[in-house]
Design an enzyme around this catalytic site. Structure first.
Site, PDB file in Angstrom:
ATOM      1  N   GLY A   1       0.307   2.067  -5.884  1.00  0.00           N
ATOM      2  CA  GLY A   1      -0.879   2.916  -5.279  1.00  0.00           C
ATOM      3  C   GLY A   1      -1.944   3.099  -6.102  1.00  0.00           C
ATOM      4  O   GLY A   1      -3.081   3.589  -5.558  1.00  0.00           O
TER       5      GLY A   1
ATOM      6  N   GLU B   1       6.421  -4.295  -6.076  1.00  0.00           N
ATOM      7  CA  GLU B   1       6.983  -3.826  -4.960  1.00  0.00           C
ATOM      8  C   GLU B   1       7.952  -4.679  -4.410  1.00  0.00           C
ATOM      9  O   GLU B   1       8.936  -4.205  -3.741  1.00  0.00           O
ATOM     10  CB  GLU B   1       5.893  -3.665  -3.857  1.00  0.00           C
ATOM     11  CG  GLU B   1       4.912  -2.765  -4.039  1.00  0.00           C
ATOM     12  CD  GLU B   1       3.819  -3.070  -4.967  1.00  0.00           C
ATOM     13  OE1 GLU B   1       3.451  -1.847  -5.616  1.00  0.00           O
ATOM     14  OE2 GLU B   1       3.774  -3.849  -5.710  1.00  0.00           O
TER      15      GLU B   1
ATOM     16  N   GLY C   1       2.725   4.854  -5.430  1.00  0.00           N
ATOM     17  CA  GLY C   1       2.955   5.937  -4.416  1.00  0.00           C
ATOM     18  C   GLY C   1       4.239   6.263  -4.725  1.00  0.00           C
ATOM     19  O   GLY C   1       5.216   6.000  -5.242  1.00  0.00           O
TER      20      GLY C   1
END
Length: 506
Positions: A145, A168, A93
């Site tokens: 993502g 992440e 993302g």
């Protein structure tokens, strides 16, 4: 020549001999960040930001969701294909934009960042519940993502270029996009290990570990796409699976790939033992003990494997250093979320993601997301970010529960959004096990249950390797890679008698 090879040759010849106008595709939409096209009953989504590694932004999400809703309800569309322009599918993302909105006292910006996660997760859970078959080409970098767009689909194609990761915790976030669901359902403790360390899963490893349902060499993807376009509206999931198998790696290719599998043997035994520890501190301490040579290795290193001790120590050192480098808060959030994810259905998993992500968008209670993105992706600084709190010991279980998992949350800005999407009759109801798992390799638990007699219809007799493969083939069909996975599990987890009978080791 194998059956798959012969089918591929015949299919390629037919495509080359067919006139270009035989099945003309519909005209693609204007070249924007997402390109939609169609041919017969195939509908194609091409992520089209190659200079940004096809990273997913707000505009792309806003384009994707309504188009998928239309296709899911259309009787003319039967197969939906996701792919990426350029070298990779989707590298994650667009978290840079989100972090820049998290300035102090800019509560409107905090809400905008939380709203992006709401829309992204609504898109992901919609894909996860679609009844229309989805095929994803997980080429190149498929991270964050990009994993959310692909890993919940029934047909997930890995190639030799595939690199999958959920890094992440490195940026003060947590493995999201439903990771607490799919990582929790990988074999043993592999999902938790990948979630905490962010280690990359490359090539055929994605297939043997369960991220991908099929392994297809890159050079065959164009022919596979053409084959999918030949399927009509009556094609079933089984028809799509068979079509993909025509282009999948053959027995020799899979045997070669399995010999290089990165998550088997001694390393995998260590992962299952170390990452079953109760707390993050205990996990790190056990890694340190292995690294220092003070850990008991009798269940990790078996007879004849003594030469692998030094490699195991190096693995433990790298894993410990990775966890130490990442946000301590994010490590503890990831640990709790993945473990809780074992008991959640697919919709509940995304609701949990949204609760966690909203807390990460509130600098009043969690600054590490802003700090991590700024340090790693904006300033591109080396070394460890200035996490707050700075150590695992400073992050209490009570603070993790209160900030990230309590209801109502201890913050009001931003408010936790509602996970809204078109929940029509054309979507599957929430599920706790992937309904399309039969198109992937069998899980280690399935293999174990056949060996121990716990599987339905497995009988009371002890099994040999041949018996086991025959029963799994009866349950799963002649799945490429099945024998290789069974052999890896037997070698790592079973005792084999002189007569060839299998006994589960632990």
């Amino acid at each position: 020549m194998s059956g798959n090879s012969a089918k591929r040759l015949a299919m390629t010849a037919r495509h080359l001999s067919s006139p270009a106008s035989a099945n003309p595709p519909t005209t693609p939409s204007e070249e924007g960040p997402v390109v939609f096209s169609g041919a017969n009953s195939l509908r194609t989504v091409k992520l089209n930001r190659p200079r940004q590694a096809n990273s997913l932004n707000q505009e792309m999400v806003d384009l994707l969701h309504p188009q998928l809703e239309k296709w899911n309800d259309s009787p003319l569309a039967n197969v939906i294909l996701f792919k990426g322009e350029g070298k990779g599918f989707c590298a994650g993302g667009d978290v840079k934009s989100l972090a820049l909105q998290l300035a102090d006292n800019d509560k409107e910006g905090w809400s905008k960042s939380a709203a992006f996660f709401q829309k992204e997760y609504a898109l992901d859970v919609f894909i996860a519940k679609m009844k229309k078959p989805v095929v994803t080409f997980m080429t190149g970098n498929t991270m964050g993502g990009g994993v959310g767009l692909s890993v919940h689909a029934p047909f997930r194609i890995a190639t030799e270029t595939t690199t999958i990761a959920m890094p992440e915790t490195k940026i003060g976030l947590f493995p999201d996009v439903g990771a607490n669901f799919f990582l929790a359902r990988l074999d043993g403790q592999l999902g938790l290990y990948l979630g905490l360390t962010g280690e990359r899963v490359r090539g055929a490893d994605a297939f043997f570990s369960g991220f991908a349902s099929h392994y297809v060499p890159t050079e065959r993807l164009a022919s596979l796409e053409a084959r999918l376009a030949e399927l009509d509206q009556t094609a079933t999931l089984e028809d799509i699976d068979s079509a993909i198998d025509e282009f999948a790696a053959d027995a020799a290719e899979l045997k070669e790939a399995a010999a290089k599998y990165s998550f088997g043997g001694v390393k995998r035994r260590a992962i299952d033992i170390v990452f079953a520890k109760k707390t993050a501190e205990e996990i790190v301490a056990e890694l340190k003990a292995i690294e220092d040579g003070t850990a008991k290795l009798d269940k990790i290193i078996l007879a004849g494997e003594e030469g692998e001790v030094e490699g195991l120590k190096q693995w433990a050192k790298v894993a410990r250093e990775q966890i130490d480098l990442y946000s301590p808060t994010s490590v503890k959030v990831a640990l709790k979320a993945i473990r809780e994810g074992k008991n959640l259905d697919i919709e509940e998993a995304f609701l949990l993601d949204l609760r966690l992500a909203t807390a990460c968008c509130s600098p009043e209670v969690h600054t590490d997301f802003r700090t991590g993105v700024t340090h790693t992706l904006i300033d591109k600084s080396p070394g460890r970010a200035a996490w707050s709190p700075s150590t695992l010991a400073e992050v209490t279980d009570a603070s993790i529960q209160s900030i990230f998992f309590s209801s109502p949350p201890p913050f009001t800005h931003p408010a936790v959004p509602t996970l809204t999407y078109s929940n029509s009759a054309s979507l599957r109801p929430p599920y706790k096990s992937y309904p399309h798992a039969k198109f992937s390799l069998p899980s280690e638990k399935e293999i174990r249950d056949f060996i121990t007699g716990e599987a339905k219809g497995s009988g009371d007799h002890v099994l040999t390797r041949a018996d086991l493969i025959n029963r799994l083939t009866k349950a799963r069909g002649h799945k490429g890679g099945l024998k290789e996975k069974v052999d890896e599990v037997i070698k790592r987890r079973c005792q084999v008698s002189d007569d060839g009978y299998l006994k589960w080791r632990y």
